[in-house]
Design an enzyme around this catalytic site. Structure first.
Site, PDB file in Angstrom:
ATOM      1  N   HIS A   1     -18.840  -4.938  -5.806  1.00 26.96           N
ATOM      2  CA  HIS A   1     -19.063  -3.925  -4.767  1.00 26.96           C
ATOM      3  C   HIS A   1     -18.259  -2.659  -5.067  1.00 26.96           C
ATOM      4  O   HIS A   1     -18.791  -1.538  -5.046  1.00 26.96           O
ATOM      5  CB  HIS A   1     -18.655  -4.517  -3.415  1.00 26.96           C
ATOM      6  N   GLU A   2     -16.984  -2.833  -5.353  1.00 25.60           N
ATOM      7  CA  GLU A   2     -16.109  -1.676  -5.589  1.00 25.60           C
ATOM      8  C   GLU A   2     -16.387  -1.008  -6.933  1.00 25.60           C
ATOM      9  O   GLU A   2     -16.219   0.210  -7.061  1.00 25.60           O
ATOM     10  CB  GLU A   2     -14.643  -2.109  -5.500  1.00 25.60           C
TER      11      GLU A   2
ATOM     12  N   HIS B   1     -19.004   1.516  -6.189  1.00 29.09           N
ATOM     13  CA  HIS B   1     -18.450   2.744  -5.600  1.00 29.09           C
ATOM     14  C   HIS B   1     -17.767   3.601  -6.664  1.00 29.09           C
ATOM     15  O   HIS B   1     -17.936   4.825  -6.703  1.00 29.09           O
ATOM     16  CB  HIS B   1     -17.433   2.388  -4.514  1.00 29.09           C
TER      17      HIS B   1
END
Length: 515
Positions: A167-168, A171
């Site tokens: 997920h990160e 980003h």
């Protein structure tokens, strides 16, 4: 209930860490060197929270973010579209989940008019509640030790950590692609929950356009969605991937039999046994096993053909009586080998007889009525075990061993016997390896998908908050000139999403812990 030992380990461990941190920071001799060590290693400690941040991965992130710029642009555009759709879809999904939870709560609440219900209505409600298991919710609250087995915590937390890291990474790469300064990557542990984060330069983030912000904010849930899809693909292709070492399609292999399982015993199931049939239902994989048990549980007890001469030879005079649930018992000697059977004679009169179960059902065909047993000149009858309402007699074939005769609720067999569809080609191969891989991939699919759904909710402090704000900036700025009106619209949407999510979590926790 959450195991006390788990609570003791968690609370005791965090207490020891926090006290050690407090003592070192209060020490005259170690204070400065300890604080310097924490700062140099990017560590910070607070009650029930440890955080580690580093810049050693910055070069890798910048390399990923600047490679194949056009492809990344299209990739994150897809992610932006997915994120906006997911944000609005999350309202529908949370609303549906909340309605399902409320309906389940109402179904579980005792009605004031049902205190004197008959055994038949009790049986009906039990059947309907069991069938509701097939209509499971998409989102469920998970509590370790209650609806998450303690022996599967490793799978759970590993999948959570990997989902968070992916997920990160999404980003971080998207931010670098949009020319936002990337300060670092980190991992944290909150109580027992592991996670990850990226540190972006806030000023740069505020200066870029709302569409660019959307690409960054949607990248996390987009990567989680893709990870879940890859997990599904891996799960589907697992038999092909493991084909050189394991084969499938011939039955299910027993990997574990619980100590309290009714299937344990000299003529029961053992680790390494290959089950090929449950009654007349062929079993080639785990799905067949589950479907066969479902069919056996929800359909009437199947019968067995027996010749009139064999029936006369095995039976002996008995006195039948009714059980409390309305079924008939005719074996009065409490034998573990004899079972009461019912059948209809040539005059269509229902009779009961006590027979040795193995001799009665071994090497016989299954039946529903006497018509199914008409073969040859000899007279045959269809004898059906007369058991309690939810109890079944199940003939389990696991050659070359003798058939196991199981008497009990099919669900007990389901929950106390662990199986796999993968049979090792060589003796040195572990029978547990495919189960470990399969279980972990299933957790990864569930948790990565859940992270994508929950983070998309327009709720305070989640990605959905920033996705919503950027979406409103990109779409309503030219329509609504007054920023206060736009902010008010965003606030009420966020409030609605937060209330909806909080209601789902609260009621979900209550449903899991209170029952």
């Amino acid at each position: 209930m959450i195991p006390v030992s788990l609570l003791v380990v968690v609370v005791g461990g965090w207490t020891a860490v926090y006290l050690a941190d407090l003592v070192l920071k209060s020490s005259v001799y170690f204070k400065h060197s300890y604080e310097d060590w924490l700062e140099n290693n990017g560590l910070s400690i607070s009650p029930f929270h440890i955080r580690w941040q580093t810049s050693i991965f910055n070069r890798a992130f910048y390399s990923w973010g600047r490679r194949k710029a056009r492809m990344l642009y299209q990739w994150f555009n897809f992610g932006m579209v997915f994120g906006v759709i997911a944000m609005f879809s999350s309202f529908f999904l949370l609303g549906k989940t909340l309605m399902q939870t409320l309906a389940q709560m109402m179904a579980d609440s005792p009605s004031p008019y049902s205190s004197s219900s008959s055994s038949s209505s009790s049986s009906s409600s039990s059947s309907s509640s069991s069938s509701s298991l097939h209509n499971e919710q998409v989102l469920q609250v998970v509590v370790p030790g209650i609806n998450l087995p303690v022996n599967q915590l490793t799978y759970f937390f590993a999948a959570v950590l990997i989902s968070g890291v992916v997920h990160e990474i999404g980003h971080g790469i998207a931010a670098i692609r949009e020319q936002v300064r990337f300060n670092g990557f980190g991992i944290f542990l909150f109580i027992i929950y592991p996670g990850a984060f990226v540190d972006l330069f806030t000023t740069h983030l505020q200066l870029i356009s709302p569409v660019q912000q959307l690409r960054i904010f949607c990248a996390g849930i987009w990567h989680n969605f893709v990870l879940a899809l890859l997990g599904i693909l891996a799960l589907v292709l697992l038999p092909v991937i493991l084909l050189p070492f394991y084969y499938t399609g011939v039955g299910v292999l027993i990997t574990e039999v619980a100590e309290d399982s009714p299937a344990i015993g000299p003529r029961g199931l053992f680790v390494g046994d290959l089950v090929t049939h449950l009654q007349d239902c062929p079993v080639t994989n785990v799905q067949d096993w589950n479907e066969c048990l479902d069919t056996i549980a929800y359909e009437p007890q199947i019968g067995y053909c027996i010749s009139a001469s064999t029936l006369q030879q095995l039976s002996f005079p008995v006195r039948a009586y009714k059980r409390l649930d309305g079924s008939t018992e005719c074996c009065n000697n409490h034998s573990l080998t004899d079972v009461c059977f019912s059948y209809r004679n040539n005059f269509n009169k229902r009779l009961h007889t006590c027979l040795p179960a193995r001799k009665a059902v071994e090497a016989t065909q299954v039946c529903r009525s006497n018509k199914d047993c008409k073969s040859g000149a000899s007279s045959s009858f269809c004898i059906v075990p007369s058991l309690e309402t939810h109890t079944r007699l199940i003939k389990v074939k696991h050659p070359p061993q003798i058939d196991m005769l199981y008497v009990g609720h099919p669900l007990h067999l389901h929950y106390t016997v662990s199986i796999t569809s993968f049979i090792p080609r060589f003796n040195f191969l572990s029978i547990d390896l495919p189960v470990i891989v399969e279980t972990f991939v299933k957790y990864l699919i569930s948790l990565s998908g859940a992270l994508a759904i929950v983070n998309a909710v327009p709720c305070f402090a989640l990605d959905g908050q920033w996705i919503l704000n950027s979406f409103l900036d990109a779409t309503l700025t030219s329509v609504i000139g007054d920023n206060d009106v736009k902010d008010l619209i965003g606030f009420f949407i966020l409030l609605g999403g937060s209330v909806l999510l909080a209601a789902n979590v609260t009621l979900g926790l209550w449903m899991v812990t209170a029952r």
